[in-house]
Design an enzyme around this catalytic site. Structure first.
Site, PDB file in Angstrom:
ATOM      1  N   GLU A 221      48.886  -4.060 -30.276  1.00 36.03           N
ATOM      2  CA  GLU A 221      49.393  -3.589 -31.401  1.00 36.03           C
ATOM      3  C   GLU A 221      49.746  -2.150 -30.467  1.00 36.03           C
ATOM      4  O   GLU A 221      49.004  -1.678 -29.386  1.00 36.03           O
ATOM      5  CB  GLU A 221      47.970  -2.800 -32.212  1.00 36.03           C
ATOM      6  CG  GLU A 221      48.160  -2.245 -32.769  1.00 36.03           C
ATOM      7  CD  GLU A 221      49.187  -1.834 -33.811  1.00 36.03           C
ATOM      8  OE1 GLU A 221      50.048  -1.232 -33.792  1.00 36.03           O
ATOM      9  OE2 GLU A 221      49.152  -2.296 -34.769  1.00 36.03           O
ATOM     10  N   ASP A 297      51.940  -3.217 -39.044  1.00 35.21           N
ATOM     11  CA  ASP A 297      51.827  -1.920 -40.060  1.00 35.21           C
ATOM     12  C   ASP A 297      52.784  -2.195 -40.554  1.00 35.21           C
ATOM     13  O   ASP A 297      53.171  -1.239 -40.877  1.00 35.21           O
ATOM     14  CB  ASP A 297      52.179  -1.295 -38.986  1.00 35.21           C
ATOM     15  CG  ASP A 297      53.178  -1.032 -38.433  1.00 35.21           C
ATOM     16  OD1 ASP A 297      54.088  -1.929 -38.075  1.00 35.21           O
ATOM     17  OD2 ASP A 297      52.978   0.466 -37.627  1.00 35.21           O
TER      18      ASP A 297
END
Ligand SMILES: *[C@@H]1O[C@H](CO)[C@@H](O)[C@H](O)[C@H]1NC(C)=O
Ligand SMILES: *[C@@H]1O[C@H](CO)[C@@H](O)[C@H](O)[C@H]1NC(C)=O
Ligand SMILES: *[C@@H]1O[C@H](CO)[C@@H](O)[C@H](O)[C@H]1NC(C)=O
Ligand SMILES: *[C@@H]1O[C@H](CO)[C@@H](O)[C@H](O)[C@H]1NC(C)=O
Length: 498
Positions: A221, A297
């Site tokens: 991430e 995401d």
């Protein structure tokens, strides 16, 4: 004596037939998610591997292995999907944790479906053989993704996990992010260290390895990591074998990248060291959702092909992973034909006639870069005949398929752009080659060929209001209409007018 012999036979048999998850279990790091559309990953698994849905009536079929522990029953899919299209709706979890993968919902990024979901993959985009038996992988085009935001048993927080995936090392791009593994349960970027997934491709914003890529990296991430505290880890080698085994694993303040050719040889360790020193990565804050083909995401610009993969509980030893690699090699992944129906011979000149009742005298033609259908016969002018004639070339983006070069504009090829078919000059780019590569199939309406886009295999050449598109069956655009789909995507291919 007899029982000893029986024991030896049984032991030999069960060793020979052990699946990757049997190997992880014996190593003390059991699979908590096991996904494959090509084969069972436990020797005893005889349940459903995946589900397909067909375009003709929306019916679904679960596909299992040919026998317990075996290769997928592709013939069952082929017969169910005959004369229509099929997509993969579910990739079942074989581990018993019900961590099935289904159509990814909207997240930080929206998917291309009208409801913001990602697209589903074609069920026929990635045909292969395993030990000579046909099976289908999951061909992820940009916009396609699978997810499970309610997974159980997967690593959370800083807990240890292992992962491997078998991928197509020749199918990738530089967009974010072709991932498989652990991600956010909200489909949103919740910060550094909230993911730990395998990444494969040539995205260079964060990490890179040696050579031009593609590379196996870890998506942790807000960063694709090839190593630690450096942008480039030259130890992370370009790996572009047709079949690639990609491994990422992590435990408190330690993680590793490994990889190898899934069809032969062993794994190489590309990185093994501490967590990145930027804030948030030590300890990790893994959330335990599972993604395939997208970022945490829901970034969905990437492409790649997935055949099988697992997530484990605990940090697998290198030795366990080496045994899994040997098992993958023994499964004997190999390529098979990407085309069917009447053959198109490279070098020949062809014309493509529509078969829908409205339009049986119309041929795929161009005026400048515009591609449409025109009424053409042998009595038209040479100009008109050349506009409706194409030279079959070896596929610019994949030599197992074909490209169509204009007869009157050499160097220009049919290519899709925003799902419309255009005639453009070949700029030599990877994207152009892929946009101009098509894999002819037997015509969906029983006539001629249906011309499948290599890079978007849910889509076929389609005439719609006499314009040419690459259309999916019942998709979101007007040109994707299910009405007359089979006829509109079937073309009789004859020797060229010119
Ligand atoms: C699958 O395996 C279970 C448990 O071993 C067995 O009871 C069942 O009959 C098998 N089903 C098939 C279709 O082979
Ligand atoms: C591959 O197929 C051959 C012949 O069908 C069979 O004997 C062999 O056991 C198979 N190998 C594996 C690993 O399944
Ligand atoms: C992380 O490590 C790099 C390379 O050693 C160093 O340049 C950087 O200052 C470190 N960052 C922090 C936050 O410690
Ligand atoms: C080809 O000739 C036919 C018959 O004369 C005509 O109707 C048609 O418009 C011509 N096609 C083109 C593209 O000009």
């Amino acid at each position: 004596m007899r029982s000893l012999l029986a024991f030896v036979l049984l032991a030999t048999t069960s060793l020979a037939l052990a699946g990757p998850c049997d190997i992880y279990a014996s190593g003390g790091t059991p699979c908590v998610a096991a996904h494959s559309t090509t084969r069972a990953l436990f020797s005893s698994f005889n349940g459903s591997l995946y589900q397909v849905k067909r375009g003709s009536d929306g019916a679904t079929l679960n596909i299992g292995p040919l026998s317990a522990g075996g290769v997928a029953n592709a013939a069952a899919q082929d017969s169910f999907c005959a004369h229509t299209t099929c997509v993969i709706t579910t990739i079942f979890d074989q581990s018993g944790h019900n961590n099935h993968l289904t159509q990814a919902p909207p997240g930080g990024f929206q998917g291309p479906e009208s409801n913001g979901f990602d697209n589903l993959a074609s069920a026929t985009g990635a045909p292969v053989t395993l030990n000579g038996s046909k099976a289908y992988g999951v061909f992820i085009s940009p916009g396609t993704g699978y997810r499970n935001n309610a997974a159980t048993g997967t690593a959370k927080g800083d807990a240890a996990q292992g992962m491997y995936a078998v991928l197509d090392g020749t199918h990738f791009n530089g967009a974010c992010c072709f991932d498989y593994g652990n991600a956010e349960t909200s489909s949103r970027d919740t910060g550094n260290g909230h993911m730990e997934a395998i990444y494969f491709g040539t995205e260079t914003t964060w990490g890179t390895g040696s050579g031009n890529g593609p590379w196996i990296m870890a998506d942790l991430e807000n960063g694709l990591f090839s190593g630690v505290n450096v942008k480039q880890n030259t130890g992370d080698q370009t790996i572009n074998d047709r079949f690639v085994t990609a491994v990422v694993k992590g435990q408190p303040n330690n993680w590793a990248i490994r990889g190898g050719n899934a069809a032969s040889g062993s794994l190489t360790t590309f990185f093994n060291g501490p967590r990145p020193n930027a804030s948030g990565y030590n300890p990790m804050s893994k959330e335990g959702a599972i993604i395939l083909g997208i970022g945490g995401d829901n970034s969905n610009g990437a492409q790649g092909t997935f055949y099988e993969g697992v997530m484990t509980s605990g940090f697998p030893s290198d030795a366990t992973e080496n045994s899994v690699q040997a098992n993958i090699v023994a499964a004997k992944y190999a390529t098979t034909s990407l085309t069917s129906g009447p053959a198109l011979n490279v070098g020949s000149h062809v014309s493509l006639r529509a078969t829908t009742a409205c339009c049986t005298t119309r041929f795929i033609s161009h005026q400048g870069s515009t591609v449409n259908t025109q009424v053409v016969s042998s009595s038209n002018t040479t100009t008109v005949k050349q506009q409706a004639s194409w030279v079959v070339r070896t596929g610019l983006g994949n030599s197992a398929c074909v490209s169509f070069e204009s007869v009157d504009t050499p160097g220009s090829f049919l290519r899709h752009f925003n799902f419309q078919l255009m005639l453009n000059a070949n700029d030599g780019s990877k994207l152009f080659g892929e946009d101009a590569t098509f894999c002819p199939q037997a015509g969906l309406n029983g006539q001629g060929n249906s011309i499948n886009s290599w890079s978007f295999p849910t889509r076929f050449f389609r005439h719609f209001n006499n314009q040419l598109f690459i259309a999916s069956n019942g998709g979101v655009h007007d040109f994707d209409s299910a009405t007359l789909f089979n006829d509109d995507v079937s073309f009789v291919i004859s020797s060229g007018f010119a």
